[in-house]
Design a protein around this motif. Structure first.
Motif, PDB file in Angstrom:
ATOM      1  N   GLU A  76      71.551 -26.459  -0.628  1.00 18.80           N
ATOM      2  CA  GLU A  76      72.946 -25.079  -0.367  1.00 18.80           C
ATOM      3  C   GLU A  76      73.669 -24.220  -1.863  1.00 18.80           C
ATOM      4  N   GLN A  77      73.422 -25.130  -3.043  1.00 23.78           N
ATOM      5  CA  GLN A  77      73.345 -24.827  -4.006  1.00 23.78           C
ATOM      6  C   GLN A  77      72.389 -24.413  -5.114  1.00 23.78           C
ATOM      7  N   LEU A  79      69.862 -22.527  -2.962  1.00 19.75           N
ATOM      8  CA  LEU A  79      70.123 -21.664  -2.688  1.00 19.75           C
ATOM      9  C   LEU A  79      71.047 -20.303  -3.497  1.00 19.75           C
ATOM     10  N   LYS A  80      72.135 -20.673  -3.353  1.00 18.96           N
ATOM     11  CA  LYS A  80      73.871 -20.301  -4.266  1.00 18.96           C
ATOM     12  C   LYS A  80      72.946 -19.480  -5.840  1.00 18.96           C
ATOM     13  N   ASN A  81      72.858 -20.530  -6.506  1.00 20.50           N
ATOM     14  CA  ASN A  81      71.933 -20.325  -7.564  1.00 20.50           C
ATOM     15  C   ASN A  81      71.178 -19.383  -8.001  1.00 20.50           C
ATOM     16  N   ASN A  82      69.939 -19.684  -6.965  1.00 16.36           N
ATOM     17  CA  ASN A  82      69.192 -18.349  -6.679  1.00 16.36           C
ATOM     18  C   ASN A  82      70.141 -17.120  -7.157  1.00 16.36           C
ATOM     19  N   ILE A  83      70.806 -17.360  -5.515  1.00 14.16           N
ATOM     20  CA  ILE A  83      71.123 -15.906  -5.284  1.00 14.16           C
ATOM     21  C   ILE A  83      72.006 -15.451  -6.669  1.00 14.16           C
ATOM     22  N   ASP A  84      72.556 -15.873  -7.453  1.00 18.97           N
ATOM     23  CA  ASP A  84      73.498 -15.357  -9.029  1.00 18.97           C
ATOM     24  C   ASP A  84      72.533 -15.071  -9.718  1.00 18.97           C
ATOM     25  N   ARG A  87      71.663 -12.154  -9.068  1.00 21.37           N
ATOM     26  CA  ARG A  87      72.525 -10.939  -9.268  1.00 21.37           C
ATOM     27  C   ARG A  87      72.359 -10.778 -10.775  1.00 21.37           C
ATOM     28  N   GLU A 110      72.405 -19.323 -15.323  1.00 18.06           N
ATOM     29  CA  GLU A 110      72.768 -19.243 -13.537  1.00 18.06           C
ATOM     30  C   GLU A 110      72.272 -20.225 -12.609  1.00 18.06           C
TER      31      GLU A 110
END
Length: 113
Positions: A76-77, A79-84, A87, A110
């Motif tokens: 999950e982290q 996936l979040k890091n990839n979105i960041d 961005r 990021e």
């Protein structure tokens, strides 16, 4: 040294689970390429069930889980890091200009959070 047409290497310095995960992902990705190739060259309809079996929902997901576990990574982290990271790359929206002129150092920051 060759033995029965197979290369034997005695001193490979890699976690076998990391190796297994990476090779598994590559193999399954190749199967996805075959599905698309069959569609493009032979007109065979893309089967969503087959794609799901091979993709992140299926076999690739399994190999990714092995890889994440072996390297103590949090799915999950990640996936979040990839979105960041995306961005940073595309602050407002996708553009060819942003895709071609990336700030890799900022993207890496990021990913390391």
């Amino acid at each position: 040294m060759f033995h029965n047409e197979r290369l034997i290497v005695n001193d490979i310095d890699i976690n076998p689970r990391v190796f297994h995960g990476v090779i598994g992902i590559a193999t399954e990705a190749g199967e996805l390429v075959e599905i698309v190739n069959d569609n493009l060259t032979n007109g065979i309809e893309i089967d969503p069930v087959h794609v799901g079996e091979e993709s992140a929902n299926g076999d690739i997901g399994w190999y990714n889980a092995i890889l994440n576990d072996a390297l103590n990574l949090d799915w999950e982290q990640g996936l979040k890091n990839n979105i960041d990271k995306l961005r940073v790359r595309y602050p407002e929206k996708y553009t060819d200009e942003c895709a071609e002129n990336r700030d890799l150092a900022s993207e890496r920051k990021e990913l390391e959070k």
